[in-house]
Design an enzyme around this catalytic site. Structure first.
Site, short mmCIF file in Angstrom:
data_model
loop_
_atom_site.label_atom_id
_atom_site.label_comp_id
_atom_site.label_asym_id
_atom_site.label_seq_id
_atom_site.Cartn_x
_atom_site.Cartn_y
_atom_site.Cartn_z
N SER A 128 0.82 -1.22 0.00
CA SER A 128 0.00 0.00 0.00
C SER A 128 0.85 1.26 0.00
O SER A 128 1.93 1.30 0.60
CB SER A 128 -0.89 0.03 1.25
OG SER A 128 -1.74 -1.07 1.27
N GLU A 244 -3.99 -17.46 -0.99
CA GLU A 244 -3.90 -17.17 0.44
C GLU A 244 -5.13 -16.49 0.99
O GLU A 244 -5.51 -16.69 2.13
CB GLU A 244 -2.60 -16.44 0.80
CG GLU A 244 -2.19 -15.32 -0.08
CD GLU A 244 -2.92 -14.06 0.24
OE1 GLU A 244 -2.80 -13.14 -0.55
OE2 GLU A 244 -3.64 -14.01 1.25
N ASN A 362 -13.97 -5.25 1.22
CA ASN A 362 -15.10 -6.10 0.82
C ASN A 362 -15.86 -5.53 -0.37
O ASN A 362 -16.47 -6.29 -1.13
CB ASN A 362 -16.02 -6.33 2.02
CG ASN A 362 -15.41 -7.34 2.98
OD1 ASN A 362 -14.25 -7.73 2.82
ND2 ASN A 362 -16.18 -7.78 3.96
N GLU A 363 -15.83 -4.21 -0.54
CA GLU A 363 -16.47 -3.65 -1.73
C GLU A 363 -15.79 -4.21 -2.99
O GLU A 363 -16.45 -4.59 -3.96
CB GLU A 363 -16.38 -2.11 -1.74
CG GLU A 363 -17.26 -1.42 -0.71
CD GLU A 363 -16.60 -1.32 0.67
OE1 GLU A 363 -15.51 -1.90 0.87
OE2 GLU A 363 -17.18 -0.66 1.54
C1 LIG Z 1 -5.48 -4.03 9.76
C2 LIG Z 1 -4.87 -3.65 8.42
C3 LIG Z 1 -3.65 -4.21 8.05
C4 LIG Z 1 -3.06 -3.85 6.84
N1 LIG Z 1 -1.82 -4.37 6.55
C5 LIG Z 1 -1.22 -4.02 5.39
C6 LIG Z 1 0.10 -4.53 5.09
O1 LIG Z 1 0.70 -5.27 5.88
N2 LIG Z 1 0.68 -4.14 3.94
C7 LIG Z 1 0.05 -3.33 3.05
O2 LIG Z 1 0.64 -3.05 2.01
N3 LIG Z 1 -1.18 -2.81 3.29
C8 LIG Z 1 -1.83 -3.15 4.46
N4 LIG Z 1 -3.09 -2.62 4.75
C9 LIG Z 1 -3.72 -1.67 3.83
C10 LIG Z 1 -4.91 -2.26 3.07
O3 LIG Z 1 -4.51 -3.17 2.09
C11 LIG Z 1 -5.69 -1.08 2.44
O4 LIG Z 1 -6.20 -0.31 3.52
C12 LIG Z 1 -6.84 -1.56 1.56
O5 LIG Z 1 -6.36 -2.22 0.42
C13 LIG Z 1 -7.75 -0.38 1.14
O6 LIG Z 1 -6.99 0.65 0.58
P1 LIG Z 1 -7.13 2.17 1.10
O7 LIG Z 1 -6.96 2.14 2.59
O8 LIG Z 1 -6.20 3.00 0.29
O9 LIG Z 1 -8.63 2.57 0.83
P2 LIG Z 1 -9.26 3.00 -0.58
O10 LIG Z 1 -8.77 2.09 -1.64
O11 LIG Z 1 -9.05 4.47 -0.73
O12 LIG Z 1 -10.77 2.68 -0.32
C14 LIG Z 1 -11.66 3.56 0.40
C15 LIG Z 1 -13.08 3.02 0.21
O13 LIG Z 1 -13.46 3.09 -1.18
C16 LIG Z 1 -13.88 1.80 -1.64
N5 LIG Z 1 -13.49 1.63 -3.04
C17 LIG Z 1 -12.29 1.95 -3.59
N6 LIG Z 1 -12.29 1.62 -4.91
C18 LIG Z 1 -13.51 1.08 -5.18
C19 LIG Z 1 -14.12 0.53 -6.36
N7 LIG Z 1 -13.48 0.48 -7.52
N8 LIG Z 1 -15.39 0.05 -6.24
C20 LIG Z 1 -16.05 0.08 -5.06
N9 LIG Z 1 -15.54 0.58 -3.93
C21 LIG Z 1 -14.28 1.08 -3.99
C22 LIG Z 1 -13.14 0.83 -0.74
O14 LIG Z 1 -13.73 -0.42 -0.73
C23 LIG Z 1 -13.20 1.55 0.60
O15 LIG Z 1 -14.44 1.33 1.23
C24 LIG Z 1 -3.71 -2.95 5.96
C25 LIG Z 1 -4.93 -2.39 6.33
C26 LIG Z 1 -5.51 -2.72 7.54
C27 LIG Z 1 -6.82 -2.09 7.93
#
Ligand SMILES: Cc1cc2nc3c(=O)[nH]c(=O)nc-3n(C[C@H](O)[C@H](O)[C@H](O)COP(=O)(O)OP(=O)(O)OC[C@H]3O[C@@H](n4cnc5c(N)ncnc54)[C@H](O)[C@@H]3O)c2cc1C
Length: 395
Positions: A128, A244, A362-363
């Site tokens: 991320s 996974e 989940n979205e």
């Molecule tokens: C407990 C935890 C552990 C984590 N550990 C790691 C880790 O070890 N390494 C790592 O790299 N990352 C890690 N993450 C990050 C995680 O992978 C991201 O938070 C996640 O992929 C969502 O990305 P974002 O936070 O940028 O949210 P965004 O992508 O900005 O999403 C915000 C909202 O918009 C929705 N959304 C976005 N795009 C769409 C679409 N096309 N259609 C519908 N809805 C959409 C999303 O579902 C969400 O509800 C972790 C996150 C958490 C909470």
């Protein structure tokens, strides 16, 4: 799906149960989100590894037992039923290892896997970025060619365990001129203590550094730490995630054990009919997830791939976990407000809330189910700039 196990399978399970009964720490280890807890969990991993229980499904030469996927599932059931500690090595063994088995070189496997299995080297996932979560392919951190390797620069965030981990794996942009954002990416491993790396812990609500953000300033990575061919990072990253997410990240054993604990809590406290029904739902849900996973595992063992169906698993276990913890808190009543209720329910609840976010929100999973399993038209959301939604996000 054949649920009958052989006498050897049962002996394997019994051996695991005996060993765990004799070795699982009597008191819970301190949180692995502290330096002290991290060290204690690392020592536990070394103990597991010494008895060959750390990575049962891996080949023996890397510290495993060559167990098939059903024995691994049985081991997981015994592990969580015994109340054993959460795995500090999880990012390595369930995310990076499958990638190395599929795409690494024999030299990389021989060099990386044994220390990963023993907990001597603990891995963090650095995928991320501040502007690239779901739309992972829009990532901007880059790797620039230099003599004998690459120089990494950029910023990664939400990297679980990175506050105390040793190494990380991530994807980096190596060809900024590539026609599409998910092209020109390269998958590589790097040292979190290398010159040019700044690890800044991110505190969660309880102040513990569950994550870190990583600032990378021309960090040297030798060619031997590139996984697969340069430019193939997206394909490699996506190839193992279904596996996974569907099987190894959250095995059914974990939820079977939680449902058992919930039943014990209910027996001790009693509850009205509505709550009692939810306790029953939790037990049924854990069993349903177990059977669903066996069906996946059967297809996998027969040579099939685990693909988009793993998104169903992810949505199921993440929502199940929240419901189960909510039921527990309701049983606990006012005691549930205490962060340290003795059985970790309140802490577990707070972590469960993150389930629908990590491993791909989940979205996104629902979109995958709609498009790939149900064949519905591609979704509503504009894909700019990347058209690279994180179909296989893992953590
Ligand atoms: C407990 C935890 C552990 C984590 N550990 C790691 C880790 O070890 N390494 C790592 O790299 N990352 C890690 N993450 C990050 C995680 O992978 C991201 O938070 C996640 O992929 C969502 O990305 P974002 O936070 O940028 O949210 P965004 O992508 O900005 O999403 C915000 C909202 O918009 C929705 N959304 C976005 N795009 C769409 C679409 N096309 N259609 C519908 N809805 C959409 C999303 O579902 C969400 O509800 C972790 C996150 C958490 C909470």
């Amino acid at each position: 799906m054949d649920l009958d196990r052989t006498a050897e399978d049962e002996a394997f399970r019994a051996e695991a149960r005996r060993w765990l009964a004799a070795h699982v720490p009597a008191a819970p280890l301190p949180s692995l989100e502290t330096a002290e807890g991290f060290a204690a969990h690392r020592a536990w991993e070394a103990e597991l590894h010494a008895a060959r229980w750390a990575v049962v499904s891996w080949p023996r030469r890397y510290g495993g037992r060559d167990a098939d996927i059903f024995r691994w599932l049985a081991f997981e059931e015994e592990y969580w039923a015994a109340g054993a500690p959460g795995r500090v090595t999880q990012n390595g063994i369930s995310l990076l290892a499958p990638t190395l088995f599929d795409h690494g070189t024999p030299e990389q496997r021989a060099r990386v896997l044994p220390d990963m299995a023993s907990g001597a080297v603990v891995w963090a996932q650095a995928w991320s970025e501040p502007e690239s979560g779901s739309d992972l392919a829009s990532l901007r951190s880059r790797a620039v060619r230099t003599a004998g390797g690459w120089l990494l620069s950029g910023q990664k965030t939400w990297s679980s365990r990175a506050a105390f981990a040793d190494r990380a794996f991530g994807i980096f942009r190596t060809d900024p001129a590539a026609a599409r954002p998910h092209q020109g990416l390269t998958y590589l491993m790097f040292d979190l203590r290398a010159p040019g790396v700044t690890v800044r812990p991110i505190g969660r609500l309880d102040g513990r550094p569950a994550f870190a953000e990583l600032f990378l300033d021309e960090v040297f990575v030798p060619d031997e730490d590139v996984i697969g061919d340069p430019g193939q990072g997206w394909r490699i990253a996506m190839s193992t995630t279904g596996n996974e997410r569907g099987l190894t990240l959250r095995s059914p054993g974990r939820f079977l054990a939680s449902a058992d604990r919930l039943v014990r809590l209910w027996r001790g406290r009693g509850a009205d009919r509505g709550v009692r029904d939810r306790v029953a739902d939790a037990v049924i849900g854990a069993r349903a997830y177990q059977l669903f996973t066996f069906a996946h595992a059967s297809r996998f063992a027969a040579g099939g791939e685990i693909g988009a169906e793993s998104s169903l698993n992810k949505v199921f276990w993440s929502e199940y976990d929240i419901a189960l913890h909510e039921t527990a808190l309701e049983l606990l009543g006012a005691d549930g407000e205490l962060a340290h209720d003795g059985d970790g329910w309140a802490e577990g609840y707070v972590f469960a809330l993150a389930g629908p976010i990590y491993a791909g929100t989940n979205e996104i999973q629902r979109d995958i189910v709609a498009e790939r399993l149900l064949g519905l038209p591609r979704g509503r959301a504009p894909r700019a700039p990347g058209d690279g939604r994180a179909e296989g996000r893992t953590a």
